[in-house]
Design a protein around this motif. Sequence first.
Motif, PDB file in Angstrom:
ATOM      1  N   MET A   1     -25.693   9.708   8.621  1.00  0.00           N
ATOM      2  CA  MET A   1     -24.242   9.931   8.698  1.00  0.00           C
ATOM      3  C   MET A   1     -23.837  11.122   7.852  1.00  0.00           C
ATOM      4  O   MET A   1     -24.511  11.445   6.880  1.00  0.00           O
ATOM      5  CB  MET A   1     -23.485   8.693   8.200  1.00  0.00           C
ATOM      6  N   MET A   2     -22.747  11.747   8.244  1.00  0.00           N
ATOM      7  CA  MET A   2     -22.263  12.904   7.501  1.00  0.00           C
ATOM      8  C   MET A   2     -21.389  12.435   6.339  1.00  0.00           C
ATOM      9  O   MET A   2     -20.512  11.580   6.520  1.00  0.00           O
ATOM     10  CB  MET A   2     -21.448  13.811   8.425  1.00  0.00           C
ATOM     11  N   ASN A   3     -21.648  13.021   5.178  1.00  0.00           N
ATOM     12  CA  ASN A   3     -20.871  12.656   4.009  1.00  0.00           C
ATOM     13  C   ASN A   3     -19.943  13.819   3.653  1.00  0.00           C
ATOM     14  O   ASN A   3     -20.398  14.953   3.471  1.00  0.00           O
ATOM     15  CB  ASN A   3     -21.813  12.349   2.846  1.00  0.00           C
ATOM     16  N   LEU A   4     -18.653  13.527   3.570  1.00  0.00           N
ATOM     17  CA  LEU A   4     -17.677  14.596   3.313  1.00  0.00           C
ATOM     18  C   LEU A   4     -17.836  15.214   1.925  1.00  0.00           C
ATOM     19  O   LEU A   4     -17.449  16.359   1.698  1.00  0.00           O
ATOM     20  CB  LEU A   4     -16.253  14.061   3.475  1.00  0.00           C
ATOM     21  N   PHE A  19      -9.253  16.708   7.034  1.00  0.00           N
ATOM     22  CA  PHE A  19     -10.225  16.080   7.927  1.00  0.00           C
ATOM     23  C   PHE A  19      -9.429  15.612   9.149  1.00  0.00           C
ATOM     24  O   PHE A  19      -8.576  14.732   9.038  1.00  0.00           O
ATOM     25  CB  PHE A  19     -10.915  14.904   7.240  1.00  0.00           C
ATOM     26  N   ARG A  21      -8.909  14.493  13.289  1.00  0.00           N
ATOM     27  CA  ARG A  21      -9.404  13.962  14.562  1.00  0.00           C
ATOM     28  C   ARG A  21      -8.311  14.189  15.595  1.00  0.00           C
ATOM     29  O   ARG A  21      -7.193  14.530  15.260  1.00  0.00           O
ATOM     30  CB  ARG A  21      -9.649  12.451  14.454  1.00  0.00           C
ATOM     31  N   VAL A  84     -14.860   6.458  23.536  1.00  0.00           N
ATOM     32  CA  VAL A  84     -14.431   6.221  22.143  1.00  0.00           C
ATOM     33  C   VAL A  84     -15.344   6.991  21.183  1.00  0.00           C
ATOM     34  O   VAL A  84     -14.879   7.594  20.219  1.00  0.00           O
ATOM     35  CB  VAL A  84     -14.409   4.709  21.812  1.00  0.00           C
ATOM     36  N   THR A  85     -16.654   6.992  21.488  1.00  0.00           N
ATOM     37  CA  THR A  85     -17.602   7.757  20.670  1.00  0.00           C
ATOM     38  C   THR A  85     -17.243   9.237  20.692  1.00  0.00           C
ATOM     39  O   THR A  85     -17.252   9.917  19.662  1.00  0.00           O
ATOM     40  CB  THR A  85     -19.048   7.557  21.186  1.00  0.00           C
ATOM     41  N   TRP A  88     -14.302   9.733  18.526  1.00  0.00           N
ATOM     42  CA  TRP A  88     -14.601   9.536  17.112  1.00  0.00           C
ATOM     43  C   TRP A  88     -15.389  10.710  16.522  1.00  0.00           C
ATOM     44  O   TRP A  88     -15.239  11.052  15.356  1.00  0.00           O
ATOM     45  CB  TRP A  88     -15.384   8.229  16.945  1.00  0.00           C
ATOM     46  N   LEU A  89     -16.230  11.313  17.348  1.00  0.00           N
ATOM     47  CA  LEU A  89     -17.106  12.370  16.833  1.00  0.00           C
ATOM     48  C   LEU A  89     -16.528  13.778  16.987  1.00  0.00           C
ATOM     49  O   LEU A  89     -17.147  14.744  16.557  1.00  0.00           O
ATOM     50  CB  LEU A  89     -18.483  12.282  17.498  1.00  0.00           C
ATOM     51  N   VAL A  91     -14.447  16.091  15.416  1.00  0.00           N
ATOM     52  CA  VAL A  91     -13.756  16.236  14.128  1.00  0.00           C
ATOM     53  C   VAL A  91     -13.671  17.702  13.704  1.00  0.00           C
ATOM     54  O   VAL A  91     -14.520  18.516  14.068  1.00  0.00           O
ATOM     55  CB  VAL A  91     -14.431  15.412  13.000  1.00  0.00           C
ATOM     56  N   GLN A 104     -18.123  16.583  20.317  1.00  0.00           N
ATOM     57  CA  GLN A 104     -19.055  15.802  21.110  1.00  0.00           C
ATOM     58  C   GLN A 104     -18.619  15.950  22.565  1.00  0.00           C
ATOM     59  O   GLN A 104     -17.503  15.594  22.914  1.00  0.00           O
ATOM     60  CB  GLN A 104     -18.988  14.327  20.669  1.00  0.00           C
ATOM     61  N   LEU A 107     -22.243  12.335  26.077  1.00  0.00           N
ATOM     62  CA  LEU A 107     -23.145  11.642  25.157  1.00  0.00           C
ATOM     63  C   LEU A 107     -24.315  12.516  24.723  1.00  0.00           C
ATOM     64  O   LEU A 107     -24.929  12.286  23.697  1.00  0.00           O
ATOM     65  CB  LEU A 107     -23.658  10.368  25.830  1.00  0.00           C
ATOM     66  N   ARG A 110     -23.538  18.285  22.069  1.00  0.00           N
ATOM     67  CA  ARG A 110     -22.823  18.307  20.807  1.00  0.00           C
ATOM     68  C   ARG A 110     -22.770  19.748  20.311  1.00  0.00           C
ATOM     69  O   ARG A 110     -23.793  20.427  20.256  1.00  0.00           O
ATOM     70  CB  ARG A 110     -23.571  17.415  19.814  1.00  0.00           C
TER      71      ARG A 110
END
Lengths: 190, 89
Positions: A1-4, A19, A21, A84-85, A88-89, A91, A104, A107, A110
């Motif tokens: 996972m990406m950490n801000l 940040f 969306r 939904v993915t 969500w992705l 950003v 994204q 699927l 990217r």
Amino acid sequence: MMNLSTLPNALPNEKVVLFLRRHWIDLIRIFFFSGVLFVLPVVVGTLIEFANPDLIAHVFWGPALVVTLVAYLLVILVLTLTEVTDYWLDVWIVTTERIINTEQQGLFNRVVSEVYLYQIQDVTSEQKGLLATFLTFGDVFVQTAAERERFQFKNIDNPEDVKIAIGGLAKTCKNTHGHAVHHEEEVPGE
Amino acid sequence: MDIPLWILLVPLAFIVAFTALFLFFNIFHLARYGVVGRGAIALILVYIVSYLFVFVLGVTALLDIKWTETVTLRDILPFTGGSSSSFGL
């Protein structure tokens, strides 16, 4: 996972400022269309029961309908989850030094790109339509000097505020690098 | 010609496998590319629970059917005068 707090290739003293969306209305759209597709079998089932009640009790077509319904529900569910993915992705991260655009596309596609704030030449916000005006969502376009597609923040909340924030950050960054920034604004309805 | 009813489960099995694969890819993408936080974990849980809910619901509906029974083409095709004479699409 990406950490801000630990962005990839982070510069010294680089901090995340925004940040973003897509606006929640996009999520509502997804759930609305999925809801319609989930309700569709109920409508079709009622019509079948009304037109031909024997069909549901039929030795072959009864089970075939059940199998079709199960398959249909699973497919619709997975398509909804994929949307939904996608939501969500998608950003956009604005830091004190750069903008990171992560999109994204379906699927298996990217796109991650970034632009440094000192490269920005033009920031444009755009709100189109009645819903976008009332719910204050829209696009922000960031143009750099380089011959590349302009960055697009799609359907984000408060594009006007984001444009001002990016403009301010770019100005600060450009002062550090000895350039000037130009802002452009599009007013809805003009 | 007798056709076993369970033959209907074959395409369903493919669809279940296909959707499960897509579910896996969705979860993988969220776990791999999502931003650290409760949101991504909650979303993964929602994905798993919703899929299992629909899957269990489907299996429950399928359990009521006697899959060992067989049907003939006459039963399936309305124009051959099968057992369901009122059938007509």
